[in-house]
Write an enzyme that holds these catalytic residues in place. Structure first.
Site, short mmCIF file in Angstrom:
data_model
loop_
_atom_site.label_atom_id
_atom_site.label_comp_id
_atom_site.label_asym_id
_atom_site.label_seq_id
_atom_site.Cartn_x
_atom_site.Cartn_y
_atom_site.Cartn_z
N GLU A 32 -23.98 -62.61 24.94
CA GLU A 32 -24.81 -64.48 24.56
C GLU A 32 -25.24 -64.15 22.81
O GLU A 32 -25.59 -62.82 22.75
CB GLU A 32 -26.47 -64.31 25.49
CG GLU A 32 -27.72 -65.14 24.93
CD GLU A 32 -28.90 -65.38 25.62
OE1 GLU A 32 -28.73 -64.73 26.81
OE2 GLU A 32 -29.83 -65.96 25.74
N ASP A 83 -33.35 -66.00 35.77
CA ASP A 83 -34.14 -65.65 35.39
C ASP A 83 -35.10 -66.02 34.59
O ASP A 83 -35.19 -65.95 34.35
CB ASP A 83 -34.03 -63.46 35.70
CG ASP A 83 -33.74 -63.41 34.12
OD1 ASP A 83 -32.76 -64.05 33.41
OD2 ASP A 83 -33.55 -61.80 33.67
N SER A 84 -33.65 -67.06 33.42
CA SER A 84 -34.36 -68.06 32.44
C SER A 84 -35.69 -69.01 34.26
O SER A 84 -35.84 -69.28 33.26
CB SER A 84 -33.08 -69.14 31.72
OG SER A 84 -32.20 -69.72 33.04
N LYS A 91 -25.93 -60.09 37.68
CA LYS A 91 -25.09 -60.06 36.37
C LYS A 91 -26.60 -58.79 36.19
O LYS A 91 -28.55 -59.12 36.47
CB LYS A 91 -25.27 -61.58 35.77
CG LYS A 91 -25.87 -60.51 33.96
CD LYS A 91 -25.22 -62.22 33.32
CE LYS A 91 -26.56 -63.38 33.34
NZ LYS A 91 -27.30 -62.75 32.74
N GLU A 128 -28.74 -56.75 32.73
CA GLU A 128 -28.80 -57.02 30.77
C GLU A 128 -28.47 -55.62 30.10
O GLU A 128 -29.62 -54.82 30.56
CB GLU A 128 -29.99 -57.47 30.00
CG GLU A 128 -29.25 -58.80 30.97
CD GLU A 128 -30.74 -60.09 30.21
OE1 GLU A 128 -31.61 -59.06 29.50
OE2 GLU A 128 -30.95 -61.15 30.28
O1 KIV Z 1 -31.04 -66.30 32.79
C1 KIV Z 1 -30.62 -67.04 32.60
O2 KIV Z 1 -29.75 -68.81 32.02
C2 KIV Z 1 -29.39 -66.71 31.72
C3 KIV Z 1 -28.12 -67.37 31.12
C4 KIV Z 1 -28.60 -67.84 29.59
C5 KIV Z 1 -26.67 -66.51 30.30
O3 KIV Z 1 -28.86 -65.64 31.59
NA NA Z 2 -30.52 -63.99 32.27
#
Ligand code: KIV
Ligand code: NA
EC number: 2.1.2.11
Length: 264
Positions: free
Chosen positions: A181, A45-46, A112, A114
Site C-alpha cells: 500500500e 478493517d477499513s 491478512k 500488517e
Molecule cells: O482494510 C482494507 O480495506 C485494506 C485495503 C485498503 C488494502 O487493507
Molecule cells: Na486493512
C-alpha cells in the site's frame, strides 16, 4: 465461474495475468462483486472507517471482523475471501493463531496481517497449520500513530531496501501473498518481480500482480478528498455492477492504474 483458490491466483501470477480485488463487508455486495467476476474479496478493517465512521482502523474488533466475514461468506459466489486480522489481534504468536482460527471459521480463505519481518514466526506457524497468510507492507494503517500519518512508504533508499528484505523473508517464512500500500511504483515493481507469490497493490503502480480498492472509493461515494490512487468507476458506468465489471476489466488489461494514480 468455478471457485477461485490460492492455486488459481498463484498460477495467474506465473502466467503474467493480473487479477482484481475489491473490498466488501456484507452479503449483498459480496454477491455482486463475486458475480461480476472479481477474483478476490477483501473483508478489510477499513470497515472501521467505511461502515463504523471511525477515523482509523484501530477501534475495529475481532468480533466485528468475524461478523462481516460471515456475511461476506454467505453472499459469495466463488471469489476467494481474505479477511484482515484487526489491530493488536496478532501481537503475539498465540493471538495470531486464535484470531486466525476465528476468521477462518467465519468463512475466510486467507487472512491478512500488517507488518514486516517480525511476523515471520506467525506466518510460518499459520502456514504450517493450513492458514494461508497475506502480509500487508508499506503504508500499514494500523500503525498510523507510529508512522505519523497516512504517508507513502519506502521513499528513502534505506527504507526501500528494508521493504525488499521484509518481502523476501516473509515469503521464505511461508507467506502466500503480499499486499503493498502506497509505495513508489519502481519499488513495487521490484518486489513483485522478486516474489514467487502474488503481490496485490493499492497506490503501488501498475506492475503488481493484482490491484485492490475499497468498493465505496471506486464507486465515488466516500465523503471527503479522494486519494490519488483511487479512480471513480461510476463516472463512466450506469450501474454499480457495470462499474465493478469495468474495474475488473481495467485491472486485467493493465489500463488501471495509470501513471496519475501512482507515486514516483
Ligand atoms: O482494510 C482494507 O480495506 C485494506 C485495503 C485498503 C488494502 O487493507
Ligand atoms: Na486493512
Amino acid at each position: 465461474m468455478s471457485n477461485v483458490t490460492l492455486h488459481t491466483l498463484t498460477e495467474r501470477k506465473a502466467a503474467g495475468e493480473k487479477f482484481a480485488v475489491l473490498t466488501a463487508y456484507d452479503a449483498t455486495f459480496s454477491h455482486l462483486v463475486s458475480k461480476a467476476g472479481v477474483e478476490m474479496i477483501l473483508v478489510g478493517d477499513s470497515l472501521g472507517m467505511v461502515l463504523q465512521g471511525h477515523d482509523s482502523t484501530l477501534p475495529v474488533s475481532l468480533d466485528d471482523m468475524a461478523y462481516h466475514t460471515g456475511a461476506v461468506a454467505r453472499g459469495n459466489q466463488g471469489a476467494m475471501i481474505m479477511s484482515d486480522l484487526p489491530f493488536m489481534s496478532y501481537a503475539t504468536v498465540g493471538q495470531a493463531m486464535e484470531s486466525s482460527a476465528k476468521l477462518m471459521q467465519a468463512g475466510a480463505h486467507i487472512i491478512k496481517i500488517e507488518g514486516g519481518r517480525w511476523l515471520c514466526e506467525s506466518v510460518a506457524l499459520l502456514s504450517e497449520r493450513g492458514v494461508p497468510v497475506c502480509v500487508h507492507l508499506g503504508l500499514t494503517p494500523q500503525a498510523v500513530n507510529k508512522l505519523g500519518g497516512y504517508k507513502v512508504q519506502g521513499r528513502t533508499r534505506e527504507s526501500a531496501l528494508e521493504m525488499i528484505e521484509d518481502a523476501r523473508k516473509l515469503e521464505e517464512a511461508g507467506a502466500s501473498m503480499l499486499l503493498l500500500e502506497c509505495v513508489p511504483t519502481v519499488l513495487a515493481q521490484e518486489i513483485t518481480m522478486n516474489a514467487g507469490i502474488p503481490v496485490i497493490g493499492i497506490g503501488a503502480g501498475p506492475h503488481t500482480d493484482a490491484q485492490v480498492l475499497v468498493l465505496q472509493d471506486m464507486l465515488g461515494i466516500t465523503p471527503g478528498r479522494r486519494p490519488k490512487f483511487v479512480k471513480d468507476f461510476m463516472a463512466q458506468s450506469d450501474s454499480i455492477d457495470a462499474a465493478v465489471r469495468l474495474y475488473a476489466e481495467e485491472v486485467r488489461n493493465g489500463s488501471f492504474p495509470s501513471k496519475e494514480h501512482g507515486f514516483e
